[in-house]
Design an enzyme around this catalytic site. Sequence first.
Site, PDB file in Angstrom:
ATOM      1  N   ASP A 239       3.619   3.652   6.619  1.00 53.16           N
ATOM      2  CA  ASP A 239       2.780   3.544   7.809  1.00 53.16           C
ATOM      3  C   ASP A 239       3.485   2.861   8.968  1.00 53.16           C
ATOM      4  OD1 ASP A 239       1.209   0.443   8.076  1.00 53.16           O
ATOM      5  OD2 ASP A 239       2.690   0.853   6.518  1.00 53.16           O
TER       6      ASP A 239
ATOM      7  N   ARG B  88      -0.209   7.048   6.979  1.00 56.09           N
ATOM      8  CA  ARG B  88       0.030   7.078   5.526  1.00 56.09           C
ATOM      9  C   ARG B  88      -0.368   8.424   4.913  1.00 56.09           C
ATOM     10  NH1 ARG B  88       1.107   1.941   3.655  1.00 56.09           N
ATOM     11  NH2 ARG B  88       0.139   0.217   4.764  1.00 56.09           N
TER      12      ARG B  88
ATOM     13  N   ASP C 289      14.951  -0.667   2.010  1.00 53.52           N
ATOM     14  CA  ASP C 289      15.955  -0.734   3.068  1.00 53.52           C
ATOM     15  C   ASP C 289      16.829  -1.966   2.877  1.00 53.52           C
ATOM     16  OD1 ASP C 289      14.026  -2.539   4.050  1.00 53.52           O
ATOM     17  OD2 ASP C 289      13.544  -1.335   5.783  1.00 53.52           O
TER      18      ASP C 289
ATOM     19  N   GLU D  82       8.332   1.790  -5.765  1.00 53.84           N
ATOM     20  CA  GLU D  82       8.291   1.440  -4.350  1.00 53.84           C
ATOM     21  C   GLU D  82       8.453   2.693  -3.492  1.00 53.84           C
ATOM     22  OE1 GLU D  82       7.306  -0.258  -1.973  1.00 53.84           O
ATOM     23  OE2 GLU D  82       8.626  -1.987  -1.755  1.00 53.84           O
ATOM     24  N   ASP D  83       7.886   2.663  -2.304  1.00 55.51           N
ATOM     25  CA  ASP D  83       7.999   3.799  -1.393  1.00 55.51           C
ATOM     26  C   ASP D  83       9.386   3.900  -0.764  1.00 55.51           C
ATOM     27  OD1 ASP D  83       7.711   1.565   0.241  1.00 55.51           O
ATOM     28  OD2 ASP D  83       6.006   2.344   1.357  1.00 55.51           O
TER      29      ASP D  83
ATOM     30  N   PHE E 142      13.090   4.906  11.673  1.00 54.25           N
ATOM     31  CA  PHE E 142      11.771   4.411  11.311  1.00 54.25           C
ATOM     32  C   PHE E 142      10.933   5.624  10.922  1.00 54.25           C
ATOM     33  CE2 PHE E 142       7.478   2.840  11.786  1.00 54.25           C
ATOM     34  CZ  PHE E 142       7.569   1.667  11.060  1.00 54.25           C
ATOM     35  N   VAL E 143      10.370   5.598   9.704  1.00 56.31           N
ATOM     36  CA  VAL E 143       9.653   6.760   9.184  1.00 56.31           C
ATOM     37  C   VAL E 143       8.240   6.401   8.742  1.00 56.31           C
ATOM     38  CG1 VAL E 143      11.737   8.005   8.486  1.00 56.31           C
ATOM     39  CG2 VAL E 143      10.650   6.448   6.866  1.00 56.31           C
TER      40      VAL E 143
ATOM     41  N   LYS F 209       0.815  -1.178   0.000  1.00 55.54           N
ATOM     42  CA  LYS F 209       0.000   0.000   0.000  1.00 55.54           C
ATOM     43  C   LYS F 209       0.865   1.251   0.000  1.00 55.54           C
ATOM     44  CE  LYS F 209      -3.524  -2.269   2.777  1.00 55.54           C
ATOM     45  NZ  LYS F 209      -4.117  -2.349   4.106  1.00 55.54           N
ATOM     46  N   GLY F 210       2.040   1.136   0.582  1.00 58.00           N
ATOM     47  CA  GLY F 210       2.901   2.302   0.772  1.00 58.00           C
ATOM     48  C   GLY F 210       3.274   3.051  -0.487  1.00 58.00           C
TER      49      GLY F 210
ATOM     50  N   LYS G 221      17.350   3.535   2.105  1.00 56.24           N
ATOM     51  CA  LYS G 221      18.172   3.399   3.314  1.00 56.24           C
ATOM     52  C   LYS G 221      19.349   2.470   3.012  1.00 56.24           C
ATOM     53  CE  LYS G 221      14.594   3.634   6.892  1.00 56.24           C
ATOM     54  NZ  LYS G 221      14.017   2.861   8.000  1.00 56.24           N
TER      55      LYS G 221
END
Length: 176
Positions: A157, A163, A101, A97-98, A150-151, A41-42, A129
Site C-alpha cells: 500500500d 492493497r 528491501d 512477507e510481501d 515504490f510499488v 497487513k501487506g 529489492k
Amino acid sequence: MKGLTKILVSKAELQYRVKELGAEISRDYQGQELVLIGILKGGAVFMADLMREITLPIGVDYMSVSSYGNSSTSSGAIVIKKDIDTDIRGKHILIVEDMIDTGLTLQHLQEHLLTRDALSVKICTILSKPSRRLVDIKIDYEGIEIPDEFVVGYGLDYAEQFRHLPDVWIVDTVEL
C-alpha cells in the site's frame, strides 16, 4: 488511477511464482512441523495464496509490525504491533512477507522469533529489492526481484490505499 505509472509484476507472474514457491516449501518441509507467520497487513494477500499452494499440514499465525507508518520510506524503527499467539518451541517457522528491501525488519523479526526456541526461522518473500539492502539477510524463498521503485498492489500500500490491486504497480508518489 492517479499516481499509478505502470504494472511492474502482473497477476499472472505473481500466481506462477507463488505456485513454484509453494512446491519448493512443500518439498523442503516434508514430514516436519511448519508454522507460517504472515506479516500484516501487506503480507496477507501473499500468505493466503501461498498457503493454498503448500501441500503439507501447516500452522498459521500473524504478526503486525511497522517501520513505515504513512510514509514511502522506512523510518528504521521496528515496532511489533501484534505478536504471534502460537507456541513455536520445537517447530520450523517460515516468515511470509510481501517485500524485503533494507532487510532491517526481517532481521529483527528473525532474531525475535529465534529467542522462542524454534527449530529454524526462515524467510519467504514474494518481492525483493536487493539494491536497498542494509543488512546481509538470507532469503530462503525469494519470489521476484524488483528494481528500487515504490510499488503498490498485491497487498502493498501507500497510506493504506491500493492493497486490493491484483498486479504490482510502480507509483509516482508526487501525483498522489
